[in-house]
Design a protein around this motif. Sequence first.
Motif, short mmCIF file in Angstrom:
data_model
loop_
_atom_site.label_atom_id
_atom_site.label_comp_id
_atom_site.label_asym_id
_atom_site.label_seq_id
_atom_site.Cartn_x
_atom_site.Cartn_y
_atom_site.Cartn_z
N THR A 95 2.24 -1.89 -11.77
CA THR A 95 1.78 -3.25 -12.06
C THR A 95 2.32 -4.17 -10.97
O THR A 95 3.20 -3.78 -10.20
CB THR A 95 2.30 -3.73 -13.42
OG1 THR A 95 3.73 -3.82 -13.36
CG2 THR A 95 1.88 -2.79 -14.55
N ASP A 96 1.82 -5.39 -10.93
CA ASP A 96 2.36 -6.36 -9.97
C ASP A 96 3.86 -6.54 -10.18
O ASP A 96 4.63 -6.52 -9.22
CB ASP A 96 1.65 -7.71 -10.10
CG ASP A 96 0.26 -7.73 -9.49
OD1 ASP A 96 0.00 -6.93 -8.56
OD2 ASP A 96 -0.56 -8.54 -9.92
N GLU A 97 4.27 -6.69 -11.42
CA GLU A 97 5.68 -6.90 -11.71
C GLU A 97 6.54 -5.72 -11.24
O GLU A 97 7.62 -5.91 -10.68
CB GLU A 97 5.86 -7.12 -13.21
CG GLU A 97 7.25 -7.51 -13.63
CD GLU A 97 7.31 -7.83 -15.11
OE1 GLU A 97 7.45 -6.89 -15.92
OE2 GLU A 97 7.22 -9.03 -15.45
N GLU A 98 6.04 -4.51 -11.45
CA GLU A 98 6.77 -3.32 -11.00
C GLU A 98 6.88 -3.28 -9.48
O GLU A 98 7.93 -2.96 -8.93
CB GLU A 98 6.09 -2.05 -11.53
CG GLU A 98 6.20 -1.90 -13.02
CD GLU A 98 5.27 -0.84 -13.60
OE1 GLU A 98 5.45 -0.50 -14.78
OE2 GLU A 98 4.35 -0.37 -12.89
N MET A 99 5.78 -3.62 -8.80
CA MET A 99 5.82 -3.64 -7.33
C MET A 99 6.82 -4.68 -6.83
O MET A 99 7.60 -4.40 -5.92
CB MET A 99 4.42 -3.95 -6.76
CG MET A 99 3.46 -2.80 -6.83
SD MET A 99 1.89 -3.21 -6.03
CE MET A 99 0.90 -3.69 -7.44
N GLN A 100 6.79 -5.85 -7.43
CA GLN A 100 7.69 -6.93 -7.00
C GLN A 100 9.15 -6.51 -7.15
O GLN A 100 9.97 -6.83 -6.29
CB GLN A 100 7.41 -8.19 -7.81
CG GLN A 100 6.05 -8.78 -7.51
CD GLN A 100 5.48 -9.62 -8.63
OE1 GLN A 100 6.19 -10.02 -9.55
NE2 GLN A 100 4.19 -9.89 -8.58
N ASN A 109 4.75 -14.42 -5.14
CA ASN A 109 3.82 -15.19 -4.32
C ASN A 109 3.56 -14.57 -2.96
O ASN A 109 2.72 -15.05 -2.20
CB ASN A 109 4.31 -16.62 -4.15
CG ASN A 109 4.16 -17.42 -5.42
OD1 ASN A 109 3.34 -17.11 -6.27
ND2 ASN A 109 4.95 -18.46 -5.55
N THR A 110 4.25 -13.50 -2.64
CA THR A 110 3.98 -12.72 -1.43
C THR A 110 3.25 -11.44 -1.80
O THR A 110 2.25 -11.09 -1.17
CB THR A 110 5.29 -12.38 -0.69
OG1 THR A 110 5.94 -13.60 -0.34
CG2 THR A 110 5.02 -11.56 0.56
N GLN A 111 3.71 -10.74 -2.82
CA GLN A 111 3.13 -9.46 -3.21
C GLN A 111 1.70 -9.60 -3.73
O GLN A 111 0.81 -8.86 -3.32
CB GLN A 111 4.01 -8.77 -4.26
CG GLN A 111 3.45 -7.48 -4.83
CD GLN A 111 2.54 -7.72 -6.03
OE1 GLN A 111 2.70 -8.66 -6.80
NE2 GLN A 111 1.56 -6.85 -6.18
N LEU A 113 0.83 -1.21 0.00
CA LEU A 113 0.00 0.00 0.00
C LEU A 113 0.86 1.25 0.00
O LEU A 113 0.59 2.20 -0.76
CB LEU A 113 -0.95 0.00 1.20
CG LEU A 113 -1.88 1.21 1.29
CD1 LEU A 113 -2.76 1.34 0.05
CD2 LEU A 113 -2.73 1.12 2.55
N SER A 114 1.90 1.28 0.80
CA SER A 114 2.79 2.45 0.83
C SER A 114 3.40 2.71 -0.53
O SER A 114 3.50 3.85 -0.98
CB SER A 114 3.90 2.24 1.86
OG SER A 114 3.36 2.20 3.15
N HIS A 115 3.82 1.64 -1.19
CA HIS A 115 4.41 1.79 -2.52
C HIS A 115 3.40 2.40 -3.49
O HIS A 115 3.72 3.34 -4.23
CB HIS A 115 4.91 0.45 -3.05
CG HIS A 115 5.52 0.55 -4.40
ND1 HIS A 115 6.75 1.12 -4.63
CD2 HIS A 115 5.05 0.19 -5.61
CE1 HIS A 115 7.01 1.09 -5.92
NE2 HIS A 115 5.99 0.53 -6.53
N ARG A 132 10.34 -3.30 -7.23
CA ARG A 132 10.72 -2.09 -6.50
C ARG A 132 10.62 -2.21 -4.99
O ARG A 132 11.28 -1.46 -4.27
CB ARG A 132 9.88 -0.92 -7.00
CG ARG A 132 10.26 -0.57 -8.43
CD ARG A 132 9.52 0.65 -8.91
NE ARG A 132 9.84 0.86 -10.32
CZ ARG A 132 8.94 1.08 -11.26
NH1 ARG A 132 7.67 1.13 -10.96
NH2 ARG A 132 9.33 1.26 -12.51
N ILE A 133 9.78 -3.11 -4.48
CA ILE A 133 9.62 -3.17 -3.02
C ILE A 133 10.86 -3.73 -2.34
O ILE A 133 11.27 -3.12 -1.35
CB ILE A 133 8.32 -3.89 -2.64
CG1 ILE A 133 7.12 -3.03 -3.06
CG2 ILE A 133 8.25 -4.17 -1.15
CD1 ILE A 133 5.77 -3.65 -2.85
#
Length: 102
Positions: free
Chosen positions: A53-58, A66-68, A41-43, A60-61
Amino acid sequence: MNTAELFADDPAIPYQAHSETSRRAAEAIAPMAHTKRGLVLSHLLLCGEHGATDEEMQARIPMPANTQRPRRIELLKMGLIKASGRTRLTRSGEGATVWVAV
């Protein structure tokens, strides 16, 4: 609203009912899920209208898919994020939903 209030009604951690390893993984992450949800959420809050996107979040976080992805689904069910109506290409060239904080 602080993080504790935001996640007070913690949803059950989803898992694949047919998979014992999925159930064990869900049980193992349950104590940390609110923290990982908070990271996702913070991201998205920091991304603003650009979203991610999911891939971008994975990337950059960083956080494994499988967690994100389950944390993003939980945030969606909680009404804290939404699909932007836009897509961006993934590394494989496929369109992926861009998610934004509400």
